[in-house]
Design an enzyme around this catalytic site. Structure first.
Site, PDB file in Angstrom:
ATOM      1  N   LYS A 132       0.885  -1.160   0.000  1.00 58.49           N
ATOM      2  CA  LYS A 132       0.000   0.000   0.000  1.00 58.49           C
ATOM      3  C   LYS A 132       0.922   1.209   0.000  1.00 58.49           C
ATOM      4  O   LYS A 132       1.551   1.532   1.018  1.00 58.49           O
ATOM      5  CB  LYS A 132      -0.907   0.007   1.236  1.00 58.49           C
ATOM      6  CG  LYS A 132      -1.719   1.288   1.327  1.00 58.49           C
ATOM      7  CD  LYS A 132      -2.485   1.438   2.623  1.00 58.49           C
ATOM      8  CE  LYS A 132      -2.868   2.899   2.825  1.00 58.49           C
ATOM      9  NZ  LYS A 132      -3.604   3.138   4.063  1.00 58.49           N
TER      10      LYS A 132
ATOM     11  N   GLY B 127      -7.672   9.371   9.333  1.00 62.99           N
ATOM     12  CA  GLY B 127      -8.019   9.424  10.761  1.00 62.99           C
ATOM     13  C   GLY B 127      -8.995  10.531  11.141  1.00 62.99           C
ATOM     14  O   GLY B 127      -9.273  10.715  12.320  1.00 62.99           O
TER      15      GLY B 127
ATOM     16  N   ALA C 275      -9.298   5.770   3.975  1.00 63.01           N
ATOM     17  CA  ALA C 275      -9.089   6.914   4.861  1.00 63.01           C
ATOM     18  C   ALA C 275     -10.325   7.785   5.037  1.00 63.01           C
ATOM     19  O   ALA C 275     -11.089   8.025   4.109  1.00 63.01           O
ATOM     20  CB  ALA C 275      -7.935   7.805   4.413  1.00 63.01           C
ATOM     21  N   GLY C 276     -10.484   8.235   6.273  1.00 64.17           N
ATOM     22  CA  GLY C 276     -11.530   9.198   6.602  1.00 64.17           C
ATOM     23  C   GLY C 276     -12.837   8.587   7.061  1.00 64.17           C
ATOM     24  O   GLY C 276     -13.764   9.297   7.443  1.00 64.17           O
TER      25      GLY C 276
ATOM     26  N   ASN D 148      -9.046   1.982   9.437  1.00 64.18           N
ATOM     27  CA  ASN D 148      -8.340   1.546  10.641  1.00 64.18           C
ATOM     28  C   ASN D 148      -8.884   2.263  11.865  1.00 64.18           C
ATOM     29  O   ASN D 148      -9.554   1.689  12.704  1.00 64.18           O
ATOM     30  CB  ASN D 148      -6.838   1.809  10.470  1.00 64.18           C
ATOM     31  CG  ASN D 148      -6.007   1.279  11.636  1.00 64.18           C
ATOM     32  OD1 ASN D 148      -6.521   0.883  12.682  1.00 64.18           O
ATOM     33  ND2 ASN D 148      -4.712   1.256  11.480  1.00 64.18           N
ATOM     34  N   THR D 149      -8.659   3.593  11.902  1.00 65.11           N
ATOM     35  CA  THR D 149      -9.041   4.367  13.081  1.00 65.11           C
ATOM     36  C   THR D 149     -10.523   4.248  13.410  1.00 65.11           C
ATOM     37  O   THR D 149     -10.890   4.204  14.588  1.00 65.11           O
ATOM     38  CB  THR D 149      -8.672   5.857  12.867  1.00 65.11           C
ATOM     39  OG1 THR D 149      -7.309   5.918  12.455  1.00 65.11           O
ATOM     40  CG2 THR D 149      -8.829   6.660  14.140  1.00 65.11           C
TER      41      THR D 149
END
Lengths: 271, 66
Positions: free
Chosen positions: A109, A170, A196-197, A218-219
């Protein structure tokens, strides 16, 4: 054409990227969990088949903690190393090569970021590193902005998947520019994975309903108040959005359309 | 012999090869990758590659990340 058999009517094909075949379209990061046990449970609940990891200097103190590689079942999950934290193409390429040597995968990635405050992808560095890694035999999944033309250049560079950000890494702001993503997905033919986001399950569903082939997050799970419950929510959001995309939503209309027959209603009483 | 290991000065005694260094740090060889002076050293070469004074060594592993 849809089958009337309930089982086959809901079938989906796996997401194929290079040699990787993923039945789950949710790709999940392994950062920020309170413990390895929590991470393992979250991954399991999320149903993911592909997990990301980062490359970092080893701790030199022999009393170092556990290694994440002891906690990821490689027969169960594809490991996708990232180049997170790299702010120039050269460092990202070195990091990818270290990752390949470390776990024997050509998957990467690719992230080349612009600055530490925004963590926005640097378009020039990203393209430069993508070209270099593709020519070195890597299967590149590239983190990028939602700029459609840049995605076209990345596809032309030979990447295996384009991964536009829904919003900053994040940030939990969700999909800020669905129109850009729609155009991007029209212009490239490699799989598009929104990365993301993502803050909550409906963000995943929105991305999938737009036609994304997958979502990487992830977050959104790891920093939720209850990560395991959120892992389930993200899993369901992904499936819901994907099925809705495949099913084809009804067009938006300004006025109402009755769902019950308009004929045969009893007469209104004047009494 | 003095080297720079992961950005820190380090004095090595009785260590000749990359493999010796990994062993002395009690690292699992299959869980690390090594660069010597910005060049990747394949795991199969760890025993053969000798360290010399002033070398810059990076030893990395995998950690949790998105």
């Amino acid at each position: 054409m849809q089958s009337s058999n309930p089982e086959t009517a809901l079938k989906d094909k796996p997401l194929v990227i290079g040699d990787m075949r993923l039945n789950s379209r949710l790709l999940v990061g392994t950062g920020k969990y309170a413990s390895m046990d929590e991470m393992k449970s979250a991954l399991e609940i999320s149903g993911t088949d592909c997990v990301t990891v980062a490359v970092r200097r080893v701790e030199l103190d022999p009393k170092r903690g556990e290694n994440i590689l002891d906690h990821i079942d490689r027969d169960r999950y594809q490991i996708l190393p990232n180049t997170a934290g790299c702010f120039d193409a050269k460092t990202a390429v070195r990091t990818a090569r270290l990752a390949r040597e470390l776990i024997g995968t050509n998957l990467v990635k690719l992230e080349v970021l612009g600055d530490e405050r925004t963590l926005l992808p640097d378009p020039i560095g990203t393209l430069e590193a993508a070209r270099e890694l593709v020519s070195d035999g890597f299967c590149v999944l590239v983190y990028t902005s939602d700029d459609p033309r840049l995605a076209v250049h990345l596809e032309q560079a030979g990447v295996a998947a384009v991964m536009p950000a829904g919003s900053p890494i994040g940030s939990g702001q969700g999909i800020l520019n669905p129109n850009a993503l729609r155009i991007l997905m029209e212009l490239v033919s490699v799989p598009v994975i929104v990365d993301a986001g993502v803050g909550t399950a409906s963000d995943v569903a929105v991305a999938m309903e737009l036609g994304a082939e997958g979502v990487l997050l992830n977050t959104g799970i790891a920093a939720a108040r209850e990560p395991l419950r959120m892992a389930a929510a993200m899993r369901d959001g992904c499936t819901a959005g994907r099925q809705a995309f495949l099913a084809g939503r009804i067009p938006r209309k300004l006025y109402a359309t009755a769902s019950s027959p308009v004929e045969g209603v009893i007469e209104a009483s004047n009494a | 012999m003095k080297i720079r290991l992961n950005g820190q000065e380090r004095l090595l005694e009785q260590i000749d090869s990359v493999a010796d260094l990994i062993r002395s740090l009690e690292l699992a060889p299959e869980q690390v990758a090594v660069e010597l002076n910005n060049q990747l050293i394949a795991r199969s070469q760890h025993a053969a590659v000798q360290l010399t004074e002033g070398d810059e060594v990076e030893i990395v592993t995998m950690v949790g990340g998105g």
